[in-house]
Design an enzyme around this catalytic site. Sequence first.
Site, PDB file in Angstrom:
ATOM      1  N   HIS A   1     103.827 -64.807 110.772  1.00  0.00           N
ATOM      2  CA  HIS A   1     103.643 -66.184 110.323  1.00  0.00           C
ATOM      3  C   HIS A   1     102.186 -66.633 110.546  1.00  0.00           C
ATOM      4  O   HIS A   1     101.523 -67.098 109.626  1.00  0.00           O
ATOM      5  CB  HIS A   1     104.623 -67.096 111.076  1.00  0.00           C
ATOM      6  CG  HIS A   1     104.481 -68.553 110.750  1.00  0.00           C
ATOM      7  ND1 HIS A   1     105.341 -69.222 109.907  1.00  0.00           N
ATOM      8  CD2 HIS A   1     103.565 -69.470 111.146  1.00  0.00           C
ATOM      9  CE1 HIS A   1     104.956 -70.480 109.797  1.00  0.00           C
ATOM     10  NE2 HIS A   1     103.876 -70.665 110.553  1.00  0.00           N
ATOM     11  N   GLU A   2     101.695 -66.442 111.762  1.00  0.00           N
ATOM     12  CA  GLU A   2     100.327 -66.907 112.057  1.00  0.00           C
ATOM     13  C   GLU A   2      99.284 -66.141 111.252  1.00  0.00           C
ATOM     14  O   GLU A   2      98.324 -66.722 110.747  1.00  0.00           O
ATOM     15  CB  GLU A   2     100.023 -66.785 113.554  1.00  0.00           C
ATOM     16  CG  GLU A   2     100.883 -67.660 114.455  1.00  0.00           C
ATOM     17  CD  GLU A   2     101.020 -69.087 113.969  1.00  0.00           C
ATOM     18  OE1 GLU A   2     100.065 -69.638 113.387  1.00  0.00           O
ATOM     19  OE2 GLU A   2     102.114 -69.654 114.167  1.00  0.00           O
TER      20      GLU A   2
ATOM     21  N   HIS B   1      98.882 -67.466 107.780  1.00  0.00           N
ATOM     22  CA  HIS B   1      97.914 -68.574 107.695  1.00  0.00           C
ATOM     23  C   HIS B   1      96.487 -68.037 107.743  1.00  0.00           C
ATOM     24  O   HIS B   1      95.633 -68.417 106.950  1.00  0.00           O
ATOM     25  CB  HIS B   1      98.045 -69.501 108.914  1.00  0.00           C
ATOM     26  CG  HIS B   1      99.277 -70.339 108.962  1.00  0.00           C
ATOM     27  ND1 HIS B   1      99.612 -71.229 107.981  1.00  0.00           N
ATOM     28  CD2 HIS B   1     100.230 -70.455 109.922  1.00  0.00           C
ATOM     29  CE1 HIS B   1     100.739 -71.860 108.328  1.00  0.00           C
ATOM     30  NE2 HIS B   1     101.134 -71.403 109.509  1.00  0.00           N
TER      31      HIS B   1
ATOM     32  N   ASP C   1     104.777 -77.022 108.997  1.00  0.00           N
ATOM     33  CA  ASP C   1     103.894 -76.631 107.891  1.00  0.00           C
ATOM     34  C   ASP C   1     104.395 -77.215 106.575  1.00  0.00           C
ATOM     35  O   ASP C   1     103.617 -77.726 105.768  1.00  0.00           O
ATOM     36  CB  ASP C   1     103.870 -75.098 107.730  1.00  0.00           C
ATOM     37  CG  ASP C   1     103.210 -74.412 108.911  1.00  0.00           C
ATOM     38  OD1 ASP C   1     102.378 -75.049 109.581  1.00  0.00           O
ATOM     39  OD2 ASP C   1     103.526 -73.229 109.145  1.00  0.00           O
TER      40      ASP C   1
HETATM   41  C1  NHX Z   1     111.841 -74.705 118.154  1.00  0.00           C
HETATM   42  N1  NHX Z   1     109.499 -74.336 117.768  1.00  0.00           N
HETATM   43  O1  NHX Z   1     111.687 -75.893 117.968  1.00  0.00           O
HETATM   44  C2  NHX Z   1     110.648 -73.846 118.428  1.00  0.00           C
HETATM   45  C3  NHX Z   1     110.364 -73.800 119.891  1.00  0.00           C
HETATM   46  C4  NHX Z   1     106.975 -70.518 112.753  1.00  0.00           C
HETATM   47  C5  NHX Z   1     106.084 -69.047 114.480  1.00  0.00           C
HETATM   48  N2  NHX Z   1     113.012 -74.143 118.125  1.00  0.00           N
HETATM   49  O2  NHX Z   1     103.627 -73.445 112.002  1.00  0.00           O
HETATM   50  O3  NHX Z   1     106.135 -73.126 116.467  1.00  0.00           O
HETATM   51  O4  NHX Z   1     110.055 -73.608 115.719  1.00  0.00           O
HETATM   52  O5  NHX Z   1     101.546 -71.887 112.437  1.00  0.00           O
HETATM   53  C6  NHX Z   1     103.533 -80.070 115.742  1.00  0.00           C
HETATM   54  C7  NHX Z   1     103.088 -78.768 115.773  1.00  0.00           C
HETATM   55  C8  NHX Z   1     108.031 -78.519 115.290  1.00  0.00           C
HETATM   56  C9  NHX Z   1     104.883 -80.343 115.608  1.00  0.00           C
HETATM   57  C10 NHX Z   1     103.996 -77.736 115.666  1.00  0.00           C
HETATM   58  C11 NHX Z   1     107.150 -79.560 115.387  1.00  0.00           C
HETATM   59  C12 NHX Z   1     106.249 -76.970 115.450  1.00  0.00           C
HETATM   60  C13 NHX Z   1     104.223 -73.560 114.279  1.00  0.00           C
HETATM   61  C14 NHX Z   1     108.617 -76.176 115.226  1.00  0.00           C
HETATM   62  C15 NHX Z   1     105.272 -71.345 114.406  1.00  0.00           C
HETATM   63  N3  NHX Z   1     102.327 -72.387 113.399  1.00  0.00           N
HETATM   64  N4  NHX Z   1     107.360 -74.172 114.951  1.00  0.00           N
HETATM   65  C16 NHX Z   1     103.372 -73.134 113.133  1.00  0.00           C
HETATM   66  C17 NHX Z   1     106.398 -73.357 115.325  1.00  0.00           C
HETATM   67  C18 NHX Z   1     109.323 -74.211 116.426  1.00  0.00           C
HETATM   68  C19 NHX Z   1     107.596 -77.231 115.324  1.00  0.00           C
HETATM   69  C20 NHX Z   1     105.789 -79.308 115.519  1.00  0.00           C
HETATM   70  C21 NHX Z   1     105.352 -78.017 115.546  1.00  0.00           C
HETATM   71  C22 NHX Z   1     106.461 -70.481 114.164  1.00  0.00           C
HETATM   72  C23 NHX Z   1     105.538 -72.804 114.222  1.00  0.00           C
HETATM   73  C24 NHX Z   1     108.149 -74.922 115.900  1.00  0.00           C
HETATM   74 ZN    ZN Z   2     102.664 -72.294 110.624  1.00  0.00          ZN
END
Ligand code: NHX
Ligand code: ZN
Length: 351
Positions: free
Chosen positions: A133-134, A137, A211
């Site tokens: 995923h990262e 980006h 995203d």
């Molecule tokens: C969860 N977090 O909630 C887990 C812990 C797709 C690899 N079950 O897009 O971490 O799934 O590029 C601000 C910033 C929600 C608000 C980030 C609200 C992330 C972040 C959900 C990476 N990186 N997603 C990303 C991620 C998640 C989330 C947020 C936020 C993943 C992704 C969070």
């Molecule tokens: Zn992302």
Amino acid sequence: MDGFETNQHVIVIAATNRPDVLDPALLRPGRFDRHVMLDRPDIRGRRAILEVHSRNKPLDPGVDLEVLAKQTPGFSGADLSNLINEAAILAARGNRKVIVMNDLEESIARVIAGPERKSRMISEKEKLTIAYHEMGHALVGTTLEHTDPVHKVTIVSRGQALGWTMSLPIEDRYLVSKAELVDQLAQILGGRCAEDLILGEDNITTGASDDIRKATNLARKMVTEWGMSDKLGPLTFGERQEMVFLGRDLGEQRNYSEGIASEIDQEVHQLVADAFQRAKKVLREREVVLRALASRLVEVETMDAPEMERIIKEAESHNGVAPVNGSGPPPEAAPPAPPDFVPPAEAAAGA
Ligand code: NHX
Ligand code: ZN
């Protein structure tokens, strides 16, 4: 102001970041006579502010305030002051007599994304998903022409996020072009797109929620605020209500017909769909590179731009893929692989 005689030598100074919600009585003539509008500091301002706040703090000679100013676009003076304080705390916690560059960079990351959460136990399988995923980006970001350069990619969890990719503008900007927005949209969608491409549609995850929200909101603004839809033209759709009543935002006032509403939705949808296809094209063409980057990221957890560049060149030379944009040596002139290089196929199989 009540309570002051005209002959009293009292100057009242006040500051607000919400001038829109002030009681109009405060703004009547004779109350606050001088209004000074302050923007967030630009790179020079940030550098100067960092200098002020670090004056009485022991800084390691390796600390480069210029680099820090570059890494903090959008930070206010208060954020910068907080940044130095947090770094001082990190230094003290690490029993260091001086604040080192790493303390400051760690504290920038904390302000942006929250504290590191090393204790979160993440399976190897999920690590690889996060890495794809990262790197989705990051690779879209480094490949497309109008994106901000990628600065750092990490799968070390911070705050809410399981991983994140940090891009930085080369210079302060007040205007953003459509070409830049379209590329930015593709980069935002690059994470989900990589999941889709590598893991298959059935294995895409909930993690891309933020995203997807960002992409949708950006595309909607392009259509409704910035007049960037060819079909709908340079019109504003919806008057944003600046007035806030009793702390409640009244939101958007609709000033268009049902028919236009549906056209807006179509245009927003089209922008997002096109951007996703653009991301997909980049990642398909560079899938070998994407795999190499992701499997390396699982090992090192955090990667900076120069290391990404090395691995991209490596992967391209190993697989005889012509380098994109003419960068890097031709395959036969490629340098030997570093000892720790893991061929993408093996790494993927081992995960
Ligand atoms: C969860 N977090 O909630 C887990 C812990 C797709 C690899 N079950 O897009 O971490 O799934 O590029 C601000 C910033 C929600 C608000 C980030 C609200 C992330 C972040 C959900 C990476 N990186 N997603 C990303 C991620 C998640 C989330 C947020 C936020 C993943 C992704 C969070
Ligand atoms: Zn992302």
